[in-house]
Design a protein around this motif. Structure first.
Motif, PDB file in Angstrom:
ATOM      1  N   ALA A   1       7.981   2.075  -2.671  1.00  0.00           N
ATOM      2  CA  ALA A   1       9.025   1.861  -1.676  1.00  0.00           C
ATOM      3  C   ALA A   1       9.633   3.184  -1.240  1.00  0.00           C
ATOM      4  CB  ALA A   1      10.101   0.940  -2.231  1.00  0.00           C
ATOM      5  N   LYS A   2       9.678   4.152  -2.178  1.00  0.00           N
ATOM      6  CA  LYS A   2      10.213   5.465  -1.853  1.00  0.00           C
ATOM      7  C   LYS A   2       9.153   6.381  -1.245  1.00  0.00           C
ATOM      8  CE  LYS A   2      13.604   5.282  -5.624  1.00  0.00           C
ATOM      9  NZ  LYS A   2      14.026   5.901  -6.912  1.00  0.00           N
ATOM     10  N   ASN A   3       7.905   5.991  -1.378  1.00  0.00           N
ATOM     11  CA  ASN A   3       6.809   6.851  -0.913  1.00  0.00           C
ATOM     12  C   ASN A   3       5.838   6.071  -0.023  1.00  0.00           C
ATOM     13  OD1 ASN A   3       7.082   9.512  -2.662  1.00  0.00           O
ATOM     14  ND2 ASN A   3       7.489   7.786  -4.017  1.00  0.00           N
ATOM     15  N   CYS A   4       6.387   5.252   0.875  1.00  0.00           N
ATOM     16  CA  CYS A   4       5.522   4.415   1.715  1.00  0.00           C
ATOM     17  C   CYS A   4       4.668   5.259   2.654  1.00  0.00           C
ATOM     18  CB  CYS A   4       6.335   3.401   2.498  1.00  0.00           C
ATOM     19  SG  CYS A   4       7.469   4.120   3.710  1.00  0.00           S
ATOM     20  N   ASP A   5       5.016   6.552   2.817  1.00  0.00           N
ATOM     21  CA  ASP A   5       4.179   7.444   3.631  1.00  0.00           C
ATOM     22  C   ASP A   5       2.758   7.485   3.105  1.00  0.00           C
ATOM     23  OD1 ASP A   5       6.614   7.957   4.714  1.00  0.00           O
ATOM     24  OD2 ASP A   5       6.320  10.109   4.855  1.00  0.00           O
ATOM     25  N   TYR A   6       2.619   7.321   1.789  1.00  0.00           N
ATOM     26  CA  TYR A   6       1.307   7.472   1.177  1.00  0.00           C
ATOM     27  C   TYR A   6       0.600   6.133   0.968  1.00  0.00           C
ATOM     28  CZ  TYR A   6       3.486  11.935   0.197  1.00  0.00           C
ATOM     29  OH  TYR A   6       4.137  13.136   0.324  1.00  0.00           O
ATOM     30  N   TYR A   7       1.278   5.044   1.255  1.00  0.00           N
ATOM     31  CA  TYR A   7       0.667   3.732   1.007  1.00  0.00           C
ATOM     32  C   TYR A   7      -0.186   3.274   2.179  1.00  0.00           C
ATOM     33  CZ  TYR A   7       0.022  -0.964  -0.689  1.00  0.00           C
ATOM     34  OH  TYR A   7      -0.546  -2.129  -1.122  1.00  0.00           O
ATOM     35  N   LEU A   8       0.281   3.475   3.397  1.00  0.00           N
ATOM     36  CA  LEU A   8      -0.505   3.125   4.582  1.00  0.00           C
ATOM     37  C   LEU A   8      -0.823   4.409   5.326  1.00  0.00           C
ATOM     38  CD1 LEU A   8      -1.523   0.414   5.652  1.00  0.00           C
ATOM     39  CD2 LEU A   8       0.259   0.507   7.372  1.00  0.00           C
ATOM     40  N   TYR A   9      -2.102   4.779   5.320  1.00  0.00           N
ATOM     41  CA  TYR A   9      -2.524   6.073   5.844  1.00  0.00           C
ATOM     42  C   TYR A   9      -2.703   6.036   7.356  1.00  0.00           C
ATOM     43  CZ  TYR A   9      -5.617  10.140   6.475  1.00  0.00           C
ATOM     44  OH  TYR A   9      -6.194  11.308   6.901  1.00  0.00           O
ATOM     45  N   ARG A  10      -3.389   5.018   7.859  1.00  0.00           N
ATOM     46  CA  ARG A  10      -3.664   4.942   9.292  1.00  0.00           C
ATOM     47  C   ARG A  10      -3.919   3.483   9.681  1.00  0.00           C
ATOM     48  NH1 ARG A  10      -7.223   9.612  10.787  1.00  0.00           N
ATOM     49  NH2 ARG A  10      -5.238  10.658  10.439  1.00  0.00           N
ATOM     50  N   ALA A  11      -3.691   3.158  10.946  1.00  0.00           N
ATOM     51  CA  ALA A  11      -3.884   1.781  11.397  1.00  0.00           C
ATOM     52  C   ALA A  11      -4.272   1.760  12.864  1.00  0.00           C
ATOM     53  CB  ALA A  11      -2.608   0.967  11.182  1.00  0.00           C
TER      54      ALA A  11
END
Length: 206
Positions: free
Chosen positions: A66-76
């Motif tokens: 939750a604090k690092n959602c930048d790294y959870y979804l890379y591209r879409a």
């Protein structure tokens, strides 16, 4: 719109794709969000939560991501405009640190479907007509059509340089791979060194 932490991870067909800290994937149309002083209907579409467990040490859980959602979804990316094709569009995402692929067909699927591609660290995904193409860190380009479970390897680039790769469908209806070469300039500073553009020869599959 939610005030939670949000990361924009793609744009396609005039829409932005974002992920919030609770792992909800949201489609936003910035050009139709406001009509006068009111939000236009269907300008914000919230998709089901991506429930695949994050690849993370046991001591780190949902709160970490939750604090690092930048790294959870890379591209879409999305296959078609959700307003013009409400019953016939697909959202593809590259997610987690190992950059796997998943998709959902709106108004058809209630959950995300993980795609087995045998690739490591997918760099980009693009949907062209009835096919989807993915490319990984090593330049392996794969293609398949529905139901997206039988990929064909079109190219093994093997250049091995520190680079990011992007797939682009040009106005001339050519599939291009743009390779962005990077160089580390001490510490965590990374700079772009050059771009190389390749075009796909479908006759030779290279």
């Amino acid at each position: 719109m939610s005030k939670k932490k949000m990361r924009f991870c793609g744009s396609s067909k005039g829409w932005l794709v974002a992920v919030e800290e609770n792992f909800v994937v949201t489609l936003l149309n910035p050009f139709s969000m406001v009509k006068g002083r009111e939000k236009k209907e269907n300008s914000i579409i919230r998709l089901p939560i991506i429930r695949f467990p994050p690849l993370t040490p046991p001591e780190r859980g949902k709160e970490h991501w939750a604090k690092n959602c930048d790294y959870y979804l890379y591209r879409a990316t999305i296959s078609a405009d959700p307003i013009l094709n409400a019953n016939d569009y697909i959202v593809f995402v590259i997610y987690r640190l190992d950059r796997e692929l998943a998709y959902i067909r709106l108004n058809k699927d209630s959950t995300w479907t993980k795609v087995e591609t045998l690739l490591n660290e997918i760099d980009d995904v693009i949907h062209i007509e009835n096919e989807v193409y993915v490319i990984d860190d090593d330049g392996n380009l794969l293609s398949c059509d529905m139901p997206y479970d039988s990929f064909v390897n079109l190219e093994a680039d093997g250049k091995g340089a520190v680079a990011k790769k992007y797939l682009v469908y040009s106005n001339e209806k050519e599939l291009l791979m743009i390779q962005r070469s990077l160089v580390v300039q001490g510490g965590n500073n990374v700079a772009t060194r050059k771009f190389i553009i390749f075009d796909m020869n479908f006759d030779k599959c290279e």
